[in-house]
Write a protein that holds these residues in place. Structure first.
Motif, mmCIF file in Angstrom:
data_model
loop_
_atom_site.group_PDB
_atom_site.id
_atom_site.type_symbol
_atom_site.label_atom_id
_atom_site.label_comp_id
_atom_site.label_asym_id
_atom_site.label_seq_id
_atom_site.Cartn_x
_atom_site.Cartn_y
_atom_site.Cartn_z
ATOM 1 N N GLU A 15 11.934 3.502 32.939
ATOM 2 C CA GLU A 15 11.870 2.184 33.565
ATOM 3 C C GLU A 15 10.486 1.562 33.490
ATOM 4 O OE1 GLU A 15 13.534 1.331 37.400
ATOM 5 O OE2 GLU A 15 14.249 3.387 37.462
ATOM 6 N N PHE A 16 10.412 0.253 33.263
ATOM 7 C CA PHE A 16 9.162 -0.486 33.354
ATOM 8 C C PHE A 16 9.480 -1.950 33.686
ATOM 9 C CE2 PHE A 16 8.359 3.152 30.655
ATOM 10 C CZ PHE A 16 7.318 3.756 31.338
ATOM 11 N N ASP A 17 9.303 -2.944 32.799
ATOM 12 C CA ASP A 17 9.526 -4.364 33.067
ATOM 13 C C ASP A 17 10.322 -5.060 31.956
ATOM 14 O OD1 ASP A 17 8.047 -4.579 35.501
ATOM 15 O OD2 ASP A 17 6.230 -4.390 34.318
ATOM 16 N N TRP A 18 10.958 -6.257 32.238
ATOM 17 C CA TRP A 18 11.828 -6.944 31.269
ATOM 18 C C TRP A 18 11.112 -7.528 30.075
ATOM 19 C CZ3 TRP A 18 16.563 -5.821 31.624
ATOM 20 C CH2 TRP A 18 17.237 -5.838 32.809
ATOM 21 N N GLU A 19 11.624 -7.330 28.955
ATOM 22 C CA GLU A 19 11.319 -7.978 27.683
ATOM 23 C C GLU A 19 12.045 -7.103 26.687
ATOM 24 O OE1 GLU A 19 7.756 -8.083 24.596
ATOM 25 O OE2 GLU A 19 7.226 -8.933 26.555
ATOM 26 N N LEU A 20 13.027 -7.661 26.022
ATOM 27 C CA LEU A 20 13.848 -6.861 25.132
ATOM 28 C C LEU A 20 13.234 -6.768 23.752
ATOM 29 C CD1 LEU A 20 17.329 -8.303 26.073
ATOM 30 C CD2 LEU A 20 16.258 -6.237 26.934
ATOM 31 N N THR A 21 13.160 -5.563 23.251
ATOM 32 C CA THR A 21 12.762 -5.372 21.864
ATOM 33 C C THR A 21 13.650 -4.295 21.279
ATOM 34 O OG1 THR A 21 11.074 -3.786 22.508
ATOM 35 C CG2 THR A 21 10.340 -6.040 22.090
ATOM 36 N N LEU A 51 26.055 -9.010 36.187
ATOM 37 C CA LEU A 51 24.818 -8.924 35.405
ATOM 38 C C LEU A 51 24.505 -10.294 34.803
ATOM 39 C CD1 LEU A 51 25.314 -5.617 33.355
ATOM 40 C CD2 LEU A 51 24.009 -5.921 35.463
ATOM 41 N N ASN A 52 23.219 -10.650 34.763
ATOM 42 C CA ASN A 52 22.855 -11.888 34.073
ATOM 43 C C ASN A 52 22.801 -11.597 32.572
ATOM 44 O OD1 ASN A 52 20.251 -10.870 33.368
ATOM 45 N ND2 ASN A 52 19.391 -11.625 35.299
ATOM 46 N N ALA A 53 22.515 -12.621 31.775
ATOM 47 C CA ALA A 53 22.557 -12.476 30.311
ATOM 48 C C ALA A 53 21.556 -11.432 29.804
ATOM 49 C CB ALA A 53 22.289 -13.819 29.637
ATOM 50 N N GLU A 54 20.330 -11.445 30.345
ATOM 51 C CA GLU A 54 19.329 -10.473 29.888
ATOM 52 C C GLU A 54 19.715 -9.056 30.273
ATOM 53 O OE1 GLU A 54 18.380 -13.286 31.524
ATOM 54 O OE2 GLU A 54 17.356 -14.369 29.917
ATOM 55 N N GLN A 55 20.233 -8.891 31.492
ATOM 56 C CA GLN A 55 20.660 -7.567 31.938
ATOM 57 C C GLN A 55 21.821 -7.058 31.090
ATOM 58 O OE1 GLN A 55 21.396 -8.685 35.996
ATOM 59 N NE2 GLN A 55 19.519 -7.680 36.721
ATOM 60 N N HIS A 56 22.783 -7.931 30.807
ATOM 61 C CA HIS A 56 23.937 -7.559 29.974
ATOM 62 C C HIS A 56 23.462 -7.142 28.587
ATOM 63 C CE1 HIS A 56 27.525 -8.149 27.449
ATOM 64 N NE2 HIS A 56 28.185 -7.783 28.529
ATOM 65 N N GLY A 71 10.217 -7.401 35.597
ATOM 66 C CA GLY A 71 9.365 -7.469 36.773
ATOM 67 C C GLY A 71 10.022 -6.848 37.993
ATOM 68 N N ALA A 72 9.236 -6.774 39.072
ATOM 69 C CA ALA A 72 9.717 -6.202 40.329
ATOM 70 C C ALA A 72 10.914 -6.995 40.851
ATOM 71 C CB ALA A 72 8.591 -6.212 41.352
ATOM 72 N N GLY A 73 11.903 -6.283 41.350
ATOM 73 C CA GLY A 73 13.067 -6.921 41.944
ATOM 74 C C GLY A 73 14.028 -7.555 40.960
ATOM 75 N N SER A 74 13.906 -7.223 39.693
ATOM 76 C CA SER A 74 14.743 -7.858 38.668
ATOM 77 C C SER A 74 16.013 -7.070 38.361
ATOM 78 C CB SER A 74 13.931 -8.042 37.384
ATOM 79 O OG SER A 74 13.486 -6.783 36.924
ATOM 80 N N LYS A 76 16.086 -3.508 37.606
ATOM 81 C CA LYS A 76 15.859 -2.461 36.603
ATOM 82 C C LYS A 76 16.741 -1.240 36.830
ATOM 83 C CE LYS A 76 11.445 -2.190 37.387
ATOM 84 N NZ LYS A 76 11.266 -3.263 38.348
ATOM 85 N N THR A 77 16.799 -0.783 38.079
ATOM 86 C CA THR A 77 17.600 0.412 38.353
ATOM 87 C C THR A 77 19.066 0.136 38.093
ATOM 88 O OG1 THR A 77 15.977 1.176 39.965
ATOM 89 C CG2 THR A 77 18.163 2.169 40.081
ATOM 90 N N ARG A 78 19.538 -1.051 38.450
ATOM 91 C CA ARG A 78 20.933 -1.405 38.183
ATOM 92 C C ARG A 78 21.206 -1.412 36.680
ATOM 93 N NH1 ARG A 78 24.387 -6.816 39.327
ATOM 94 N NH2 ARG A 78 26.368 -5.866 38.763
ATOM 95 N N VAL A 79 20.301 -2.006 35.914
ATOM 96 C CA VAL A 79 20.471 -2.050 34.458
ATOM 97 C C VAL A 79 20.441 -0.636 33.891
ATOM 98 C CG1 VAL A 79 19.366 -2.750 32.285
ATOM 99 C CG2 VAL A 79 19.664 -4.400 34.137
ATOM 100 N N LEU A 80 19.508 0.148 34.342
ATOM 101 C CA LEU A 80 19.385 1.523 33.858
ATOM 102 C C LEU A 80 20.660 2.322 34.118
ATOM 103 C CD1 LEU A 80 17.472 3.765 32.759
ATOM 104 C CD2 LEU A 80 16.828 4.183 35.113
ATOM 105 N N THR A 81 21.144 2.284 35.350
ATOM 106 C CA THR A 81 22.347 3.058 35.679
ATOM 107 C C THR A 81 23.587 2.480 34.994
ATOM 108 O OG1 THR A 81 22.553 1.820 37.754
ATOM 109 C CG2 THR A 81 21.468 3.972 37.857
ATOM 110 N N THR A 82 23.666 1.153 34.898
ATOM 111 C CA THR A 82 24.810 0.542 34.211
ATOM 112 C C THR A 82 24.779 0.895 32.729
ATOM 113 O OG1 THR A 82 24.827 -1.272 35.813
ATOM 114 C CG2 THR A 82 26.037 -1.623 33.760
#
Length: 183
Positions: A15-21, A51-56, A71-74, A76-82
């Motif tokens: 886990e860290f912060d949003w930006e897809l690569t 989930l929003n578009a970036e999370q999906h 970023g914080a509160g975005s 991350k844990t939900r995305v990771l577990t999903t």
């Protein structure tokens, strides 16, 4: 930031912060194969709801190395577990092929709870902290690190207690050698 990697035969996500690569760039097919990225498809029913578009997009990246920054509160844990649940439900990884690593025992416990709800009965034993993963790896492969399997990791209070015992045995005072300087 989250990164999906393989180490010693395990797939894991950090886990860290949003930006897809994806391999250095944002691929055109970011949402993965349509039949897997569709929330209503087999293995994804309800999983992607909310989930929003970036999370999906992060959840459905191909089962390869990926870096996800947020970023914080975005969420991350939900995305990771999903993502882990999605990879399991779509058959892209097996439960024994998942290693999810985080910084705190609280976060690891939360991830385990969420995964148990998302994929009950999968027995995901490799959801842990960096420290527990590193200690377990060193114990499994002690000769590679020049240690024995029975080594002990001391926290700061254990180190202080041990140094005070050694000081007393050696008749050294803290005025002569500061315990803080020794640690």
């Amino acid at each position: 930031m989250q990164t999906y990697c393989t180490l010693m035969g395990f797939d894991f996500v950090l886990e860290f912060d949003w930006e897809l690569t994806h391999k250095g760039s944002r691929p055109s097919g970011l949402n993965g194969p349509p039949e897997l990225a569709d929330p209503g498809a087999a293995g994804g029913a309800g999983l992607m709801r909310g989930l929003n578009a970036e999370q999906h997009a992060a959840v459905t990246l191909p089962a390869e190395h990926a870096l996800i920054l947020a970023g914080a509160g975005s969420g991350k844990t939900r995305v990771l577990t999903t993502r882990i649940a999605w990879l399991l439900q779509t058959g892209q990884v097996s439960p024994g092929g998942v290693l999810a690593v985080t910084f705190t025992n609280k976060a690891a416990g939360e991830m385990k709870e969420r995964l148990e709800k998302l994929v009950p009965g999968q027995h995901l034993t490799h959801v842990r902290t960096f420290h527990s993963f590193a200690a377990d790896t060193l114990r499994r492969y002690p000769r590679h690190s020049g240690r024995t399997a029975g080594f002990v990791i001391l926290d700061a209070s254990d180190q202080t207690r041990l140094l005070k015992k050694v000081y007393a045995e050696q008749q050294v005072t803290e005025e002569q050698v500061s315990i803080n300087a020794m640690m």
